[in-house]
Write an enzyme that holds these catalytic residues in place. Structure first.
Site, PDB file in Angstrom:
ATOM      1  N   GLU A 300       0.908  -1.304   0.219  1.00 61.64           N
ATOM      2  CA  GLU A 300       0.010  -0.086   0.017  1.00 61.64           C
ATOM      3  C   GLU A 300       0.699   1.235  -0.077  1.00 61.64           C
ATOM      4  OE1 GLU A 300      -2.754   1.611   3.567  1.00 61.64           O
ATOM      5  OE2 GLU A 300      -3.863   0.205   2.190  1.00 61.64           O
ATOM      6  N   PHE A 303      -0.943   7.283  -1.497  1.00 66.96           N
ATOM      7  CA  PHE A 303      -2.319   7.605  -1.869  1.00 66.96           C
ATOM      8  C   PHE A 303      -3.194   6.444  -2.108  1.00 66.96           C
ATOM      9  CE2 PHE A 303       1.126  10.448  -3.910  1.00 66.96           C
ATOM     10  CZ  PHE A 303       0.790  11.521  -3.154  1.00 66.96           C
ATOM     11  N   VAL A 306      -3.111  -0.374  -5.411  1.00 65.79           N
ATOM     12  CA  VAL A 306      -3.066  -0.972  -6.919  1.00 65.79           C
ATOM     13  C   VAL A 306      -3.380  -2.452  -6.826  1.00 65.79           C
ATOM     14  CG1 VAL A 306      -2.296  -1.095  -9.036  1.00 65.79           C
ATOM     15  CG2 VAL A 306      -1.471   0.892  -7.692  1.00 65.79           C
ATOM     16  N   ASP A 435       5.114  14.598  -8.231  1.00 64.95           N
ATOM     17  CA  ASP A 435       5.598  13.440  -7.278  1.00 64.95           C
ATOM     18  C   ASP A 435       6.527  12.333  -7.986  1.00 64.95           C
ATOM     19  OD1 ASP A 435       5.631  12.167  -4.915  1.00 64.95           O
ATOM     20  OD2 ASP A 435       3.920  10.922  -5.346  1.00 64.95           O
TER      21      ASP A 435
END
Length: 603
Positions: A300, A303, A306, A435
């Site tokens: 994880e 944000f 997936v 980012d």
């Protein structure tokens, strides 16, 4: 006798030349006449401190056509065609010599302090199409000779002190489209019937002393009532052509039905859209086995997570051997980011996905509490992006799991060229990644790099400062060194973060992050705050072979090792230049792409 004949022939030749040259002499005389007329206007209507006084000069070199407010014809004659002196501080009376500008088409003397009568000589300007004398202190009557201006389309005499009658022969101006006579002292009978047959698009005679009746037919049906107001003895009330009460009732009923149908249509569209979103959420839920841990591609992230999933192809797609498509579903942590405009952002990302080095965004899913209100389910708020699955995972996983140890220096260089090309594509459209780091670089089956997580993590406040969402219209200059508040306040700086502008960011901030990634890719080491100093020291001491990833320098000939070290040295020098602490000292991404491709061609 022979001499007499020669003299006679010479005389005839001179006469012939004079006739041929006569048309060439006339324009010079005409333009000089125009200049003399304007100089006379200058003398009579301008003070020395007037802005036009110094501009209008008797010097022949620049020519009258270069004077302020003057325009000329394009033919060789170069006659004065337009005179726009609106708001130029003109005083005194309008000189009658103005009527000598025979080629004048546009005359505008509005918003000045002119006094006196309407010069009848202006009516000799037969080519005149627009005449504007409004907002002055002109007085007297409107001359009957105005009917001579057959080409006139616009006549404005508003906001003056004209008195007397409105000449009926104004109706002879068949090309007249605008007639503005408001705020004067015009009196007598309003010539409604004569004006009724003109093709006027604008008429205003308000604030005068006119009497009579305004016609109810012809073009007068399209003029508002206030075009005739403040004329105490002018009747502008037409008999009612319909029953007002019945019509009002009909309009109210019609509007009520229309509003009701629109409300029903809107509710139907919203309900259909919400149900489609819920159905899509169910598909994603099934495709990822309920977002099970076993389907999670990587640990994880900051944000969100997936998940790998398998979706059926849309029915409208052509038949293909593969009935299903493998996708990656990015489910966002809503408590970590602000995504109030998620749908607009996801559409923007779908439009950007056509570039080979950006992760294609296939679709998005945004489920809100509206679904629960409308009885479509009991789901919590949910936002996710559906992206093309990248079988080789992220660059971070490749670098630090041993996968990349099998990649030679050329293959790693091509991966970083892909990252830089994706950045260049974003920057050319005025967009930033914001980012950039190895976990946000995904690798497909051919080890081609694709940028992900760009733009969608920006806050709502930030997005208002970004270019418009329509990508095709967003062809602005790259943001370069201009600072932009592009990061959510909840994020913390990392080793990839620009040390100068955090939490503010610019295109040079992305370049900084790229420089750190470049070092990481070719050293195989996770970056720290001291990595740049470590690489610089190795470059200074010519000990690059000690910092470069050992997997690049395999067992082999010394000549091969030397070439690898030479190439790695060039790459690390570029990485240092990209990661300068001062943003202005960093390279542009376009130059970075060029340098990397040059190195690739040389390896």
């Amino acid at each position: 006798m022979l001499m007499l004949m020669e003299q006679t022939n010479l005389f005839h030749l001179r006469i012939l030349l004079a006739i041929l040259l006569l048309p060439l002499r006339i324009p010079a005389s005409s333009i000089s006449d125009d200049q003399a007329t304007l100089l006379n206007l200058k003398r009579r209507m301008m003070n020395r401190d007037n802005v036009l006084f110094q501009n209008w000069t008797a010097d022949q070199s620049p020519g009258v056509c270069s004077w302020m407010g003057v325009s000329c014809t394009f033919n060789p004659n170069k006659r004065v065609q337009g005179l726009n002196l609106s708001g130029m501080g003109l005083q005194g009376t309008i000189p009658p010599e103005l009527g000598r500008l025979s080629d004048l088409v546009h005359l505008n003397l509005s918003i000045n302090s002119l006094e006196g009568d309407f010069p009848v000589e202006i009516c000799n300007l037969f080519a005149l199409e627009t005449l504007d004398l409004s907002k002055n202190n002109l007085s007297g009557g409107i001359p009957e000779e105005v009917e001579q201006l057959k080409d006139l389309t616009h006549l404005s005499l508003a906001n003056n002190q004209f008195n007397g009658l409105i000449p009926e022969n104004i109706s002879h101006l068949e090309n007249l489209e605008l007639l503005d006579l408001r705020f004067n002292n015009l009196s007598g009978e309003f010539p409604g019937k004569p004006l009724e047959h003109l093709n006027l698009t604008y008429l205003n005679v308000s604030h005068n002393i006119l009497k009579g009746k305004v016609p109810c037919g012809g073009n007068f049906t399209k003029f508002p009532k206030d075009a005739f107001e403040s004329n105490d003895h002018l009747d502008c009330h037409c008999p009612p052509l319909y029953n007002a009460r019945r019509t009002s009732l009909f309009v109210c009923v019609f509007m009520g039905i229309a509003i009701g149908l629109l409300a029903l249509g809107f509710a139907f569209v919203v309900l259909k859209r919400v149900r489609a979103t819920v159905d899509f959420y169910k598909q994603l839920h099934r495709a990822t086995n309920g977002f099970h841990e076993n389907n999670k591609l990587e640990p994880e992230g900051r944000f969100g997570s997936v998940y790998k999933g398998s979706l059926s192809r849309p029915k409208d797609e052509e038949e293909a051997a593969q009935k299903e498509i493998i996708v990656a579903v990015k489910v966002f942590k809503l408590e970590e980011i602000e995504l109030k405009n998620f749908e607009a952002e996801s559409k923007r990302l779908q439009g950007l996905g056509s570039h080979r080095n950006l992760t294609p965004v296939i679709d998005s899913c945004s489920l809100t509490s509206l679904a629960m209100v409308m009885g479509c389910g009991t789901y919590s708020e949910f936002k996710a992006l559906v992206m093309k699955f990248m079988p080789q995972g992220s660059l971070e996983g490749c670098l630090h799991s041993g996968k990349c140890s099998q990649l030679d220096i050329k293959r790693r260089l091509q991966i970083m060229i892909g990252v830089a090309s994706g950045l260049e594509y974003l920057h050319e459209r005025g967009l930033l990644h914001g980012d950039l780091k190895p976990s946000n670089v995904l690798l497909d089956e051919g080890m081609v790099a694709h940028l992900s997580d760009f733009g969608i993590t920006k806050s709502e406040k930030t997005k208002k400062q970004q270019p418009p969402s329509d990508v095709e219209q967003d062809m602005q200059q790259p943001p370069s060194d201009v600072e932009q508040d592009d990061r959510p306040k909840k994020l913390n700086p990392t080793v990839y973060s620009d040390p100068e502008y955090w939490p503010k960011t610019s295109a040079k901030s992305d370049v900084y992050s790229f420089g750190i990634m470049l070092m990481e890719t070719f050293t195989g080491k996770k970056p720290t705050d001291k990595m740049r100093d470590w690489v610089k020291e190795a470059l200074a001491r010519s000990t690059v072979h000690q910092v470069v990833d050992a997997g690049l320098i395999r067992e082999g000939e010394e000549e091969f090792k030397a070439k690898v070290v030479e190439c790695a040295t060039s790459i690390l020098i570029l990485a240092v230049k990209c990661s300068e602490e001062v943003a202005a000292d960093r390279m542009d991404i376009k130059d970075v792409v060029f340098r990397l491709k040059t190195m690739d061609n040389a390896t």
